[in-house]
Write a protein that holds these residues in place. Structure first.
Motif, mmCIF file in Angstrom:
data_model
loop_
_atom_site.group_PDB
_atom_site.id
_atom_site.type_symbol
_atom_site.label_atom_id
_atom_site.label_comp_id
_atom_site.label_asym_id
_atom_site.label_seq_id
_atom_site.Cartn_x
_atom_site.Cartn_y
_atom_site.Cartn_z
ATOM 1 N N ASN B 275 2.892 -2.725 7.047
ATOM 2 C CA ASN B 275 1.678 -3.538 7.124
ATOM 3 C C ASN B 275 0.621 -2.934 8.038
ATOM 4 N N GLY B 298 3.936 -2.223 0.783
ATOM 5 C CA GLY B 298 2.960 -2.595 1.804
ATOM 6 C C GLY B 298 1.867 -3.379 1.118
ATOM 7 N N VAL D 290 0.218 1.118 1.658
ATOM 8 C CA VAL D 290 -0.466 -0.131 1.958
ATOM 9 C C VAL D 290 -1.715 -0.279 1.087
#
Lengths: 359, 359, 359, 359
Positions: B275, B298, D290
């Motif tokens: 994250n 993510g 991400v």
């Protein structure tokens, strides 16, 4: 601890004829531990097993029912290393054969060799001996260690919790913020409602007919209770959800009416978990599944080691099931215990049977 | 409410040159509502946007940053019927084009027409104007109604919560009873840790270097905090998990060390959600992914309407993020606000900028 | 290409009264393209729409039905950049509002603003005009480019394929090597059976009553066909699966008998996709869902851009649906076309209506 | 069939010292069958096991390597009822303990009691004896019945197929119509590419450096091959995917370059399965996980009974791996077989070792 040769146990001599008698303490097979039973919870399925057996698997004359229980390990087979004497444990009743395709994929509660003792299948209190006794031989794979913060009595409810938990796993868990409707405030319904909240539900709605049960629901953290005798449940749920319906319905009443209505109160793309015992076929608006894109399942018992998931939740008090435990009886009083349970005497919810006065 | 023609806004005149100036109040396009901004939270990505813009999409001279904000609807385009004047709202920054394959599958935070204004893509505070202003024009699809029980200031943190939530959705949610390790006690880390507990984690472990942040974690319900300056995190987590490792790791530090160590502290078949913001390539023991059967993902922002999921959790107090809000500044003081945030002055965690003194 | 002001179209003047008449060529709204229609396939739902309309949404006097069609783009609104004049396209009938929670999560076929034209919802041939016409205005999000290797006629079946595909997505896809039973050899059933094989099924079993349809199934690669008039389907499937049952059942008959029997022929932990139109409630052995841990769903149309998934499969010939196209009629003959379809005249399966003689 | 007391077997006397010698024919434990070995395929991991053993589990002096093999059941323990003498079988090397949390959830290839013989864990050819011998004792749960249409030699490749299959299961299967890039045309890469097509991929692209291997890929149905010495793979894949990237990348080269590049050639929200052996840490652009919302995993062997899934696909000829079998040697020639394999002598891909000349 010295282990006697014989023990008290409740044996099913004939359908409907359950009596406490003297039985040999079970010998241990490979992989098994001997559990000195402390508490057994009467399950909603127990009366049926005593009345009719279980699908022909129940050996009359020697069969000991009871499948929601806790106790202490007092002996282990040589190949059991995970557990040691003195461990406090909760028992799950299903042991798969470990060999079939379902077991190998983790689906041991639907073992393809159900009832085949030679291949290692066990179902305590259904097809093999269970917990209404002083001792029970239980396989390593069916024992969950209890921390000290969980009492034996409350721990005896973990089997039921495991089933509710597995239902949530099968239906894609409770997703955060969801509105979950639980229909039927029996033990499974109350546990389902509480668990939904612990798993992040936004709003939990419990429906039922008995006000005292709904009150217990509120005490356990349910957001809204609806008495079906007082309000139009469908209309009310639509109001509460801006006309959209509930994200998930967990049907726990086992009744045809709520079972069919579940498809009306769920939203488009909603999910339904049927957790009840449905004794008859139910007429369902099947087209709704297609047009509303519903997802439906129901849990076969405490599968995929889900009982274990509940332990930390009960251990730290989030999952407090003490309000469900209404009565305790000794093993000698087992038939009174059953009468109390089936007759809902004194508002009975979960009734605990204890082979000896431990605490 | 009468709406003025001009407003105060913080405009990025050049990289690093952010100044409050007078700007026209934005006109509404179809589907949009005008939001009178109450509170904007400074995000960890804001300083980089001010220093360098965002991937070439940021129009210098007119660009208003700010993407974590709340306010009140003061006007709506004619086709907006879900919202009405007076509604309190939280804003999510991503509006997908609604036409590409990703948007049509619900993946609008990774819209394939990113930055294409003509096709309707918007990313407030990144490629289009955001919230450091008195007013902002926001599309219907980016507005979430706030109940009265959520303050504007706490509500401004919902965008961050939405990202954490979407990360959990992508990695298969938090499964009940799991042991979740969160590395890095910044705002995202603290939110991740709290949310894990709300979603049913058994044990949440937070690691970091700053004791005061870890203390906030404990205040927010984290079970165990580990200061990496004081203990060997890997060894300690193995002890806590009987040598098995954590079920899930949520990496929030953005640092290469914890990013790589995540693969050591996770269990076989464990899950890792990255994250953080990783400014450089990270050297990873890739073979571990194969041999330990890891699952890794993510979250790209608050996708799939996940901000909405957090609202009931914040509304009833389960998700209390007030401890994270350490400072408040008026819009005129925005550069001081940024200095406070980036310098962690006075233990700054989340710093709120308010266009006018509302409360 | 010069576009005329008026066109031929089949208009529903009253329930049951469908007539070809002159209509204005539709104007384009933002995001739309004008499609010169080449081929429209009659869907099993069309006769009901013509007889009774669709849930009150169908505007008599101006409504043009038809929702499985292909054609060529002849004009585009200024904001349409993905498509250009000359593109060959297949049309999917659902356009979500793009704003509701379901649309934002990719579930646009169950849009919460169904039928709300102002908010942008469209359902061609159901609530808004469709394809039985020379031209149709279709939104960018409903158009799929066809490679040259797919003919307009075969391409008109892609909408049906998209529905089958979405059903497979909802039920967890076909897993490699599985035994899939498809009940009901109509167009959807035959497509389901073929697609199961393309997606990796081990063995595909097709059941039905009409030998000629089962023969087409075999021609399309079905492994085993069972005529329910000749064999005991349940017994036979148990024999074929070593007594375990099918991994998945795709129910396409819409009949109560097969719908209930699906729960008998599926295995423990099996999956059922109900793909039929169920005009009446169906009595189901609900307890089986629980005891056998079944997973059940049904697809609401060609959701989540699944029509697109089918294009490469049809383009390279794996999905050859030409055997299903039994008849072709011009638009002027549309009522004959419907009679042929509903009466299964000449073994009609898919009947194509063509606004003009193109090929 | 009379079973001798001793047999020929290749024994690892010291690291790097593999010799054929006389060994006792293994005794059967409960749940086991004795397999007369027909064909063993050399796996890419075998040379490392012979050179260095496997993580300290390999007992020098008595250890028989080899884990991809087929044969005939010649004896069974009394509790084995699924199999009978004469059954043709493929062997999967992993047998979990059946007791740990991972095994109970179906994750037996990542058994938490790895290497613990007492608890029943087995890993043929890694920690316990394998197939380079005339006979092998294999547990019921590791044996898959082969239909007559699969030869022993081709069947010996099913273990590798099972690993590829499990990788697809972990990463969410191949979804219909997807563009799948496989990097590295070794045996696993070629199987991955072929399987992607069988599972419904739209377009399969295979990259590598050796033209003769890419040619085999084309022969096996790969749509596009790219020689990394001739084209810029990233640029070419972007061209082929309209600048979007591949839906899934299956990395089979084990090399750091392709492992990192996988994150460049995959699309937003794409999936990467790392199937190679990565001998060193790999530097990865972690932020991409991400920002692009990637999902990443890698398969630990042929988990969750996935070998079985491949059997019907091979049985009916869809999965034809005969082109991969380039050489055959008798057991006496095992060191020549290994030299051929490791040196890629004569274009060796899969090299089969046969204890005796059966066919």
């Amino acid at each position: 601890m010295s282990i006697p040769k014989t023990m008290k146990a409740a044996v099913l001599f004939d359908y409907g004829d359950l009596r406490v008698t003297e039985m040999p303490v079970p010998e241990l097979d490979a992989g098994e531990a001997l559990v000195k039973v402390d508490s057994v919870a009467i399950c909603g399925s127990d009366p049926g097993i005593i009345a009719r057996g279980w699908q022909g698997y129940t050996p009359l004359g020697s069969f000991i029912p009871g499948h929601e229980f806790t106790g202490v390990v007092v002996a282990t087979a040589p190949d059991v290393i995970r557990l040691k004497v003195g461990d406090r444990v909760a028992v799950e009743p299903h042991k798969g054969c470990g060999r079939c395709e379902n077991c190998l994929r983790g689906l041991y509660t639907t073992c393809l060799n159900y009832g085949n003792l030679e291949l290692g299948h066990r179902h305590y209190g259904f097809s093999t001996n269970g917990g209404y006794a002083e001792y029970a031989a239980c396989h390593d794979t069916t024992l969950h260690k209890l921390p000290d913060s969980i009492s034996f009595e409350e721990g005896a409810l973990l089997t039921a919790v495991g089933t509710v938990m597995y239902g949530y796993e099968r239906i894609g868990w409770v997703r955060p913020g969801e509105t979950v409707v639980v229909t039927g405030p029996g033990a499974l319904g109350l546990i389902s409602a509480r668990l939904a909240k612990i798993l992040g539900a936004g709003c939990v709605i419990l429906t039922g007919t008995r006000e005292e049960r709904l009150a217990i629901g509120r005490q356990m953290g349910v957001d809204i209770t609806l008495n079906v005798h007082e309000v139009d449940v469908l209309q009310k749920i639509m109001e509460l959800t801006n006309g959209i319906g509930a994200d998930m319905v967990v049907e726990c009443s086992g009744q045809p009416g709520p079972a069919a209505q579940a498809m009306e109160i769920v939203r488009k793309n909603g999910r339904i978990s049927y957790n009840g015992v449905y004794r008859e076929a139910v007429s369902l608006p099947l087209n709704k599944i297609v047009q509303w894109n519903l997802l439906i399942t129901g849990p076969k018992a405490e599968g995929m080691w889900n009982l274990e998931r509940a332990i930390p939740l009960m251990a730290d008090g989030r999952l407090n099931l003490k309000p469900l435990i209404t009565h305790r009886f000794s093993l000698d009083q087992i038939n009174t215990a059953f009468d109390t349970f089936t007759g809902r005497v004194g508002g009975a919810i979960k009734v605990i049977v204890k082979p000896e006065s431990v605490s």
